[in-house]
Design an enzyme around this catalytic site. Structure first.
Site, PDB file in Angstrom:
ATOM      1  N   LYS A   1       0.841  -1.206   0.000  1.00 25.77           N
ATOM      2  CA  LYS A   1       0.000   0.000   0.000  1.00 25.77           C
ATOM      3  C   LYS A   1       0.868   1.245   0.000  1.00 25.77           C
ATOM      4  O   LYS A   1       0.602   2.210  -0.704  1.00 25.77           O
ATOM      5  CB  LYS A   1      -0.942  -0.014   1.217  1.00 25.77           C
ATOM      6  CG  LYS A   1      -2.034  -1.081   1.120  1.00 25.77           C
ATOM      7  CD  LYS A   1      -2.797  -1.282   2.425  1.00 25.77           C
ATOM      8  CE  LYS A   1      -3.731  -2.490   2.317  1.00 25.77           C
ATOM      9  NZ  LYS A   1      -4.447  -2.789   3.566  1.00 25.77           N
TER      10      LYS A   1
ATOM     11  N   GLN B   1      -4.664  -1.777   9.957  1.00 23.42           N
ATOM     12  CA  GLN B   1      -4.537  -3.082   9.306  1.00 23.42           C
ATOM     13  C   GLN B   1      -5.094  -4.187  10.210  1.00 23.42           C
ATOM     14  O   GLN B   1      -4.795  -4.247  11.400  1.00 23.42           O
ATOM     15  CB  GLN B   1      -3.062  -3.354   8.959  1.00 23.42           C
ATOM     16  CG  GLN B   1      -2.826  -4.601   8.126  1.00 23.42           C
ATOM     17  CD  GLN B   1      -3.426  -4.527   6.707  1.00 23.42           C
ATOM     18  OE1 GLN B   1      -3.602  -3.452   6.148  1.00 23.42           O
ATOM     19  NE2 GLN B   1      -3.736  -5.675   6.139  1.00 23.42           N
TER      20      GLN B   1
ATOM     21  N   ASP C   1     -10.977   2.412   4.159  1.00 21.88           N
ATOM     22  CA  ASP C   1     -11.225   0.968   4.064  1.00 21.88           C
ATOM     23  C   ASP C   1     -12.717   0.675   3.883  1.00 21.88           C
ATOM     24  O   ASP C   1     -13.082  -0.443   3.517  1.00 21.88           O
ATOM     25  CB  ASP C   1     -10.793   0.275   5.374  1.00 21.88           C
ATOM     26  CG  ASP C   1      -9.451  -0.436   5.250  1.00 21.88           C
ATOM     27  OD1 ASP C   1      -9.108  -0.857   4.132  1.00 21.88           O
ATOM     28  OD2 ASP C   1      -8.771  -0.568   6.288  1.00 21.88           O
TER      29      ASP C   1
HETATM   30  N1  GUN Z   1      -6.581  -7.131   6.287  1.00 19.17           N
HETATM   31  C1  GUN Z   1      -6.843  -7.838   5.157  1.00 19.17           C
HETATM   32  N2  GUN Z   1      -7.388  -7.031   4.218  1.00 19.17           N
HETATM   33  C2  GUN Z   1      -7.475  -5.797   4.764  1.00 19.17           C
HETATM   34  C3  GUN Z   1      -7.953  -4.550   4.277  1.00 19.17           C
HETATM   35  O1  GUN Z   1      -8.433  -4.398   3.151  1.00 19.17           O
HETATM   36  N3  GUN Z   1      -7.856  -3.508   5.163  1.00 19.17           N
HETATM   37  C4  GUN Z   1      -7.372  -3.651   6.419  1.00 19.17           C
HETATM   38  N4  GUN Z   1      -7.339  -2.561   7.195  1.00 19.17           N
HETATM   39  N5  GUN Z   1      -6.930  -4.796   6.890  1.00 19.17           N
HETATM   40  C5  GUN Z   1      -6.981  -5.862   6.059  1.00 19.17           C
END
Ligand code: GUN
Length: 288
Positions: free
Chosen positions: A52, A96, A119
């Site tokens: 990211k 996350q 998100d």
């Molecule tokens: N863990 C797995 N996929 C994601 C996501 O899209 N966002 C977040 N914050 N955690 C994750």
């Protein structure tokens, strides 16, 4: 069989965003910023977050990873969320997942300002998404829908079987594809660990979305000829590579691909689309 090349499509979308960011910054505006909070040192989460961050750099966003120890208290994490909510230089942020067991994930997500929840996990944004209102749609479901749209895969009137009912992928993508929209207008069957006759349901599907995190779960004899198969799985399995692992999808690609009209590869399918959706949401948060 046509490969749904998420890597290529994501690259095109990133180039568009990068162009818009460059124009904006050249006109003297502040650079958009995405922040990721990462608790502990789970290898997979580390990888996702660093992807990211790299994607942010690629399009000219500022980005920051805030690392917290695995034993951080829920109160301290909530304090960080409040600080990020109040920081005008932060357009969007993510925490996350998964979080360590001693932290209540829902309490953390509910503390995030919905306007910065890129998100799309906050109940307000989930609610808006289910009503078809403008919002931040969570990244993986948005990426899947964008990929189907890009390749003009017909969804209207089709039977879509979603395997996996997670809040992050299965449920929201089932909801999106059932909406009166393009892509959308699917008849959706949402399958999970208690589903009976899963194979029979899959064999009735025009579109299968496998999102359970079980390597090789979907076999060739579960897919009818001409089906569209979307593989959301990205499980790390030990392998003879530099990192010591490789990413394994939920689909036995070698068996399933020859039967499909369209299929996503792993890696290079849904993963890059997920990241680009997060960039899109951050861009949207920035523009307000
Ligand atoms: N863990 C797995 N996929 C994601 C996501 O899209 N966002 C977040 N914050 N955690 C994750």
């Amino acid at each position: 069989m046509i490969l749904l090349d998420g890597k290529k499509v994501a690259g095109e979308i990133k180039a568009e965003i990068a162009g818009e960011v460059a124009r904006l910054v050249a006109s003297g505006r502040r650079t958009p910023q995405l922040v990721a909070a990462l608790v502990g040192n789970d290898g997979a989460s580390e990888t996702y977050v660093s992807h990211k961050e790299k994607a942010c750099r690629d399009v000219g966003f500022q980005s920051q990873i805030i690392r917290l120890p695995a034993d951080v208290s829920e109160a301290d994490l909530l304090t960080l969320v409040m600080e990020l909510n109040a920081d005008d230089t932060v357009d969007g942020f993510i925490v996350q997942l998964p979080l360590p067991a001693h932290i209540d994930e829902h309490r953390i997500i509910e503390a995030i300002d919905p306007k910065k929840d890129v998100d799309g996990f906050h109940p307000v944004n989930v609610g808006r998404m289910t009503l078809g209102l403008p919002t931040f749609v969570s990244a993986t479901p948005a990426g899947i829908v964008d990929l189907l749209a890009h390749y003009r895969v017909e969804t209207s009137g089709k039977h879509c079987v979603v395997i996996g009912r997670s809040h992050i992928v299965g449920r929201p993508v089932a909801n999106l594809l059932s909406q009166k929209a393009r892509p959308g207008n699917c008849t959706v069957t949402l399958c999970h660990s208690h589903t009976q006759n899963l194979k029979a349901l899959c064999l009735q599907a025009d579109i299968i979305i496998a999102a359970i995190g079980s390597p090789g779960f979907l076999k060739g004899d579960m897919v009818r000829r001409g089906a569209v198969v979307i593989d959301v799985g990205t499980t790390r399995v030990p392998a003879n590579t530099k990192s010591g692992f490789r990413l394994a999808g939920d689909v036995r690609f070698d068996e399933v691909a020859p039967r499909c009209s369209y299929i996503t590869p792993v890696p290079g399918g849904v993963g890059p689309m997920t990241i680009v959706s997060l960039l899109r949401n951050t861009w949207k948060a920035y523009r307000g």
